[in-house]
Design an enzyme around this catalytic site. Structure first.
Site, PDB file in Angstrom:
ATOM      1  N   HIS A 149      84.794  25.435  63.673  1.00  0.00           N
ATOM      2  CA  HIS A 149      84.362  26.868  64.576  1.00  0.00           C
ATOM      3  C   HIS A 149      83.366  26.269  65.783  1.00  0.00           C
ATOM      4  O   HIS A 149      83.670  26.763  66.972  1.00  0.00           O
ATOM      5  CB  HIS A 149      83.718  27.685  63.713  1.00  0.00           C
ATOM      6  CG  HIS A 149      83.192  28.907  64.331  1.00  0.00           C
ATOM      7  ND1 HIS A 149      83.791  30.254  64.121  1.00  0.00           N
ATOM      8  CD2 HIS A 149      82.326  29.565  65.101  1.00  0.00           C
ATOM      9  CE1 HIS A 149      83.476  31.067  64.932  1.00  0.00           C
ATOM     10  NE2 HIS A 149      82.324  30.409  65.376  1.00  0.00           N
ATOM     11  N   GLU A 150      82.538  25.422  65.487  1.00  0.00           N
ATOM     12  CA  GLU A 150      81.496  25.022  66.609  1.00  0.00           C
ATOM     13  C   GLU A 150      82.220  24.234  67.468  1.00  0.00           C
ATOM     14  O   GLU A 150      81.656  24.153  68.964  1.00  0.00           O
ATOM     15  CB  GLU A 150      80.292  24.318  65.752  1.00  0.00           C
ATOM     16  CG  GLU A 150      79.338  25.177  64.890  1.00  0.00           C
ATOM     17  CD  GLU A 150      79.179  26.591  65.655  1.00  0.00           C
ATOM     18  OE1 GLU A 150      78.774  26.364  66.856  1.00  0.00           O
ATOM     19  OE2 GLU A 150      78.925  27.452  65.018  1.00  0.00           O
ATOM     20  N   HIS A 153      83.959  26.296  69.938  1.00  0.00           N
ATOM     21  CA  HIS A 153      83.044  26.904  70.721  1.00  0.00           C
ATOM     22  C   HIS A 153      82.755  25.965  72.213  1.00  0.00           C
ATOM     23  O   HIS A 153      82.727  26.403  73.105  1.00  0.00           O
ATOM     24  CB  HIS A 153      81.700  27.136  70.346  1.00  0.00           C
ATOM     25  CG  HIS A 153      81.597  28.692  69.750  1.00  0.00           C
ATOM     26  ND1 HIS A 153      81.839  29.656  70.249  1.00  0.00           N
ATOM     27  CD2 HIS A 153      81.349  29.016  68.410  1.00  0.00           C
ATOM     28  CE1 HIS A 153      81.679  30.659  69.661  1.00  0.00           C
ATOM     29  NE2 HIS A 153      81.301  30.472  68.600  1.00  0.00           N
TER      30      HIS A 153
END
Ligand code: ZN
Length: 184
Positions: A149-150, A153
């Site tokens: 997820h990071e 980003h």
């Protein structure tokens, strides 16, 4: 004194840009070290969950802070407390599985979005830490999930781009009631 940084929300173009990667010198600079402290302070003070990327706090650079601790409902959770700078997923293992996730940039408090996202349970992750030391490790489970997820980003990708089961969308208040509470 560390300070709380202001979040950015879906619709802000900073979340759609590829974050700039940092040189070792930049990582070790006072400016970056201070930002890292502020990111962790913000993550903890606001109880913002398990990870936050610099663009979510208005900085278009490739740093994400991750703070994973075991919880009463997840006592076996492997901890990870640190930054991943210039992270790259070099390899994935097995097939993706649908996992629940949300994003702090999708709203405030009870109104943030959650949905099922296909994620890998095991990935090979390369990153630099706050001392500009290089890591190349196989990470698994929740750490692998958050790292995906990071890293997304920092590439301008949001979890909504990856949702396949679009009927799984729910607000945090419903997610807590219907998914989290059923687990405990
Ligand atoms: Zn997010």
């Amino acid at each position: 004194m560390p300070r709380i940084l202001k979040p950015t929300y879906f619709g802000n173009p900073i979340l759609r840009k590829k974050a700039r990667r940092l040189t070792r010198k930049e990582i070790l600079s006072d400016k970056t070290q201070e930002l890292i402290q502020n990111m962790f302070y913000t993550l903890r003070e606001k109880e913002y969950g398990v990870g936050i990327a610099a663009p979510q706090l208005g900085y278009p650079i490739a740093i994400s802070a991750i703070g994973i601790k075991p919880t009463p409902t997840r006592p076996d959770r492997e901890p990870f407390d640190g930054v991943i700078i210039n992270p790259q997923i070099l390899e994935t293992f097995g097939e993706p599985h649908e996992m629940w996730e949300g994003c702090l940039s999708s709203g405030e408090g009870d109104n943030t979005l959650f949905a099922k996202v296909p994620r890998y349970k095991k990935v090979r992750l390369q990153w630099l830490d706050e001392k500009a030391q290089k890591h190349d490790e196989i990470v698994e489970g929740f750490v692998a999930h958050v790292a995906q997820h990071e890293t997304d980003h920092l590439n301008g990708t949001l979890f909504v781009d990856k949702v396949v089961d679009t009927k799984s969308y729910m607000l945090a208040s419903e997610y807590r009631k219907r998914i989290i509470n059923k687990r405990s």
